[in-house]
Design a protein around this motif. Structure first.
Motif, mmCIF file in Angstrom:
data_model
loop_
_atom_site.group_PDB
_atom_site.id
_atom_site.type_symbol
_atom_site.label_atom_id
_atom_site.label_comp_id
_atom_site.label_asym_id
_atom_site.label_seq_id
_atom_site.Cartn_x
_atom_site.Cartn_y
_atom_site.Cartn_z
ATOM 1 N N ARG A 4 0.842 -1.200 0.000
ATOM 2 C CA ARG A 4 0.000 0.000 0.000
ATOM 3 C C ARG A 4 0.874 1.245 0.000
ATOM 4 N NH1 ARG A 4 -2.652 3.773 3.302
ATOM 5 N NH2 ARG A 4 -1.496 3.172 5.191
ATOM 6 N N LEU A 5 0.418 2.281 -0.727
ATOM 7 C CA LEU A 5 1.068 3.582 -0.630
ATOM 8 C C LEU A 5 0.589 4.260 0.639
ATOM 9 C CD1 LEU A 5 2.847 5.829 -1.926
ATOM 10 C CD2 LEU A 5 0.729 6.710 -2.954
ATOM 11 N N ALA A 6 1.512 4.530 1.558
ATOM 12 C CA ALA A 6 1.150 5.144 2.837
ATOM 13 C C ALA A 6 1.185 6.662 2.762
ATOM 14 C CB ALA A 6 2.079 4.649 3.942
ATOM 15 N N TRP A 7 2.182 7.221 2.040
ATOM 16 C CA TRP A 7 2.234 8.678 1.919
ATOM 17 C C TRP A 7 3.020 9.102 0.688
ATOM 18 C CZ3 TRP A 7 5.392 6.723 6.024
ATOM 19 C CH2 TRP A 7 6.790 6.912 5.864
ATOM 20 N N LEU A 8 2.714 10.320 0.276
ATOM 21 C CA LEU A 8 3.494 11.075 -0.700
ATOM 22 C C LEU A 8 3.794 12.415 -0.056
ATOM 23 C CD1 LEU A 8 4.596 11.971 -3.525
ATOM 24 C CD2 LEU A 8 2.229 12.637 -4.057
ATOM 25 N N ALA A 9 5.067 12.820 -0.036
ATOM 26 C CA ALA A 9 5.446 14.085 0.577
ATOM 27 C C ALA A 9 5.909 15.076 -0.484
ATOM 28 C CB ALA A 9 6.555 13.885 1.614
ATOM 29 N N LEU A 10 5.427 16.316 -0.379
ATOM 30 C CA LEU A 10 5.786 17.407 -1.276
ATOM 31 C C LEU A 10 6.519 18.479 -0.485
ATOM 32 C CD1 LEU A 10 2.327 17.871 -3.055
ATOM 33 C CD2 LEU A 10 4.229 16.414 -3.797
ATOM 34 N N GLU A 11 7.461 19.145 -1.150
ATOM 35 C CA GLU A 11 8.131 20.292 -0.528
ATOM 36 C C GLU A 11 7.341 21.553 -0.829
ATOM 37 O OE1 GLU A 11 12.151 22.641 -1.523
ATOM 38 O OE2 GLU A 11 12.473 20.621 -0.699
ATOM 39 N N VAL A 12 7.061 22.350 0.197
ATOM 40 C CA VAL A 12 6.335 23.609 0.009
ATOM 41 C C VAL A 12 7.083 24.727 0.718
ATOM 42 C CG1 VAL A 12 4.121 22.397 -0.137
ATOM 43 C CG2 VAL A 12 4.846 23.343 2.056
ATOM 44 N N LYS A 13 6.952 25.950 0.177
ATOM 45 C CA LYS A 13 7.578 27.104 0.819
ATOM 46 C C LYS A 13 6.780 27.572 2.017
ATOM 47 C CE LYS A 13 10.018 29.194 -3.107
ATOM 48 N NZ LYS A 13 10.122 30.409 -3.958
ATOM 49 N N TYR A 14 5.463 27.671 1.838
ATOM 50 C CA TYR A 14 4.623 28.279 2.863
ATOM 51 C C TYR A 14 3.469 27.340 3.216
ATOM 52 C CZ TYR A 14 7.188 32.231 0.968
ATOM 53 O OH TYR A 14 8.190 33.051 0.516
ATOM 54 N N LEU A 15 3.427 26.927 4.454
ATOM 55 C CA LEU A 15 2.428 25.953 4.877
ATOM 56 C C LEU A 15 1.014 26.500 4.758
ATOM 57 C CD1 LEU A 15 4.081 24.345 8.039
ATOM 58 C CD2 LEU A 15 3.903 23.379 5.734
ATOM 59 N N GLU A 16 0.823 27.770 5.022
ATOM 60 C CA GLU A 16 -0.537 28.309 4.966
ATOM 61 C C GLU A 16 -1.058 28.328 3.534
ATOM 62 O OE1 GLU A 16 -4.210 29.625 6.107
ATOM 63 O OE2 GLU A 16 -2.603 28.657 7.241
ATOM 64 N N GLN A 17 -0.213 28.627 2.569
ATOM 65 C CA GLN A 17 -0.644 28.566 1.178
ATOM 66 C C GLN A 17 -1.018 27.139 0.789
ATOM 67 O OE1 GLN A 17 2.139 30.254 -1.583
ATOM 68 N NE2 GLN A 17 1.822 32.350 -0.862
ATOM 69 N N ALA A 18 -0.226 26.176 1.256
ATOM 70 C CA ALA A 18 -0.539 24.780 0.973
ATOM 71 C C ALA A 18 -1.863 24.385 1.622
ATOM 72 C CB ALA A 18 0.582 23.878 1.471
ATOM 73 N N ARG A 19 -2.084 24.838 2.859
ATOM 74 C CA ARG A 19 -3.339 24.506 3.536
ATOM 75 C C ARG A 19 -4.531 25.089 2.783
ATOM 76 N NH1 ARG A 19 -7.317 26.255 5.992
ATOM 77 N NH2 ARG A 19 -6.595 28.392 5.693
ATOM 78 N N GLU A 20 -4.409 26.328 2.341
ATOM 79 C CA GLU A 20 -5.521 26.950 1.617
ATOM 80 C C GLU A 20 -5.844 26.170 0.344
ATOM 81 O OE1 GLU A 20 -4.375 30.965 0.961
ATOM 82 O OE2 GLU A 20 -4.640 31.571 3.067
ATOM 83 N N PHE A 21 -4.808 25.751 -0.381
ATOM 84 C CA PHE A 21 -5.049 25.039 -1.632
ATOM 85 C C PHE A 21 -5.654 23.667 -1.386
ATOM 86 C CE2 PHE A 21 -3.743 22.100 -4.989
ATOM 87 C CZ PHE A 21 -4.249 22.743 -6.107
ATOM 88 N N TYR A 22 -5.019 22.871 -0.526
ATOM 89 C CA TYR A 22 -5.467 21.482 -0.367
ATOM 90 C C TYR A 22 -6.707 21.361 0.510
ATOM 91 C CZ TYR A 22 -1.409 19.952 -2.933
ATOM 92 O OH TYR A 22 -0.499 19.750 -3.941
ATOM 93 N N ARG A 155 9.643 7.394 -21.232
ATOM 94 C CA ARG A 155 8.845 7.170 -20.035
ATOM 95 C C ARG A 155 8.421 5.711 -19.967
ATOM 96 N NH1 ARG A 155 3.575 6.301 -20.770
ATOM 97 N NH2 ARG A 155 2.679 6.786 -22.797
ATOM 98 N N VAL A 156 8.229 5.221 -18.751
ATOM 99 C CA VAL A 156 7.718 3.875 -18.493
ATOM 100 C C VAL A 156 6.671 3.981 -17.405
ATOM 101 C CG1 VAL A 156 8.260 1.586 -17.575
ATOM 102 C CG2 VAL A 156 9.825 2.672 -19.192
ATOM 103 N N ARG A 157 5.553 3.311 -17.596
ATOM 104 C CA ARG A 157 4.522 3.247 -16.561
ATOM 105 C C ARG A 157 4.567 1.868 -15.935
ATOM 106 N NH1 ARG A 157 -0.162 6.028 -15.296
ATOM 107 N NH2 ARG A 157 -1.773 4.835 -14.210
ATOM 108 N N MET A 158 4.590 1.836 -14.593
ATOM 109 C CA MET A 158 4.647 0.570 -13.870
ATOM 110 C C MET A 158 3.515 0.524 -12.851
ATOM 111 S SD MET A 158 8.762 0.100 -13.306
ATOM 112 C CE MET A 158 8.636 -1.701 -13.326
ATOM 113 N N ASN A 159 2.848 -0.608 -12.766
ATOM 114 C CA ASN A 159 1.733 -0.794 -11.847
ATOM 115 C C ASN A 159 2.190 -1.525 -10.597
ATOM 116 O OD1 ASN A 159 -0.091 0.486 -13.528
ATOM 117 N ND2 ASN A 159 -0.735 -1.407 -14.534
ATOM 118 N N GLY A 160 1.639 -1.072 -9.463
ATOM 119 C CA GLY A 160 1.917 -1.682 -8.170
ATOM 120 C C GLY A 160 0.906 -1.152 -7.184
#
Length: 227
Positions: A4-22, A155-160
């Motif tokens: 199972r995919l448990a998480w994906l992490a992204l780098e963001v400059k400003y947490l509040e901007q990320a919160r507003e978007f997501y 590019r290659v697409r792989m399923n898992g």
């Protein structure tokens, strides 16, 4: 091997901007918030938005795809189109829309057979790689299966547990790019098997216990595997 995919992490400059978007634009629940990161609920998977203050960093300019129910697509298009410049592509009977978050990540919302309501999982992540053959073999040894190869062999697409798109540097649909130093978390019944399978080819082993291993793949993407 990976279940199972448990998480994906992204780098963001400003947490509040990320919160507003997501949280506000995409309607995602906040699971937790700490000084340097916010964790959003994407179905059973965590989307982690993290300031670049320590390692591992989140991914930069990462293209990834959220799952939404088929019958919600038109509502998403109408609502997001009021404020965002959207792009649309058809994949057989499914349609996806694309937009960008405040940090330049290309976010796809694609029709999938999920219950919803709203965003209900992550079904694809795109990684930028230097040597396509090397990366394809690396992830094949972790249990991913090749599903499609681009006509230009870039590019290659792989399923898992999640679909991985491995891209040599180029612009894809909606001018998306593959992510660099992406941080992915997976569950597995036996994390030690990861090192048995690929330990001779990882860039580094950052942690190793009976129930958790953290490695960097040949391109520096961080893979955490835990039971």
């Amino acid at each position: 091997m990976l279940t199972r995919l448990a998480w994906l992490a992204l780098e963001v400059k400003y947490l509040e901007q990320a919160r507003e978007f997501y949280a506000e634009t995409l309607g995602m629940d906040v699971r937790s918030r700490r000084e340097r990161e916010i964790v959003f609920a994407a179905g059973e998977t965590d989307l982690v938005c993290r300031r670049p203050e320590s390692y591992p960093r989140g991914g930069l300019h990462t293209h990834y795809a959220f799952s939404i129910p088929y019958d919600e697509y038109d509502d998403w298009w109408d609502r997001l189109g009021e404020t965002a410049d959207l792009t649309e592509h058809q994949f057989g009977s499914a349609t996806s829309l694309y937009l960008y978050d405040p940090d330049g990540n290309c976010v796809e919302l694609g029709q999938q057979r999920v219950a919803g309501p709203g965003i209900d999982g992550i079904f694809e992540v795109v990684l930028e790689v230097e040597d396509l053959d090397r990366s394809e073999q690396f992830y094949a040894d972790l249990g991913f299966e090749t599903a499609d190869v681009g006509d230009d062999r870039r590019r290659v697409r792989m399923n898992g547990p999640v679909a991985l798109e491995l891209w040599e540097p180029h612009l894809g649909l909606a001018d998306a790019r593959g992510g660099v130093h992406v941080d992915l978390g997976f569950e597995a019944d036996d994390p030690a098997r990861v090192l048995e399978a690929v330990g001779d080819r990882v860039r580094s082993v950052d942690a190793e216990t009976d129930d958790r291993v953290v490695v960097r793949d040949p391109d520096g993407h961080v893979l955490t595997v835990h039971s």
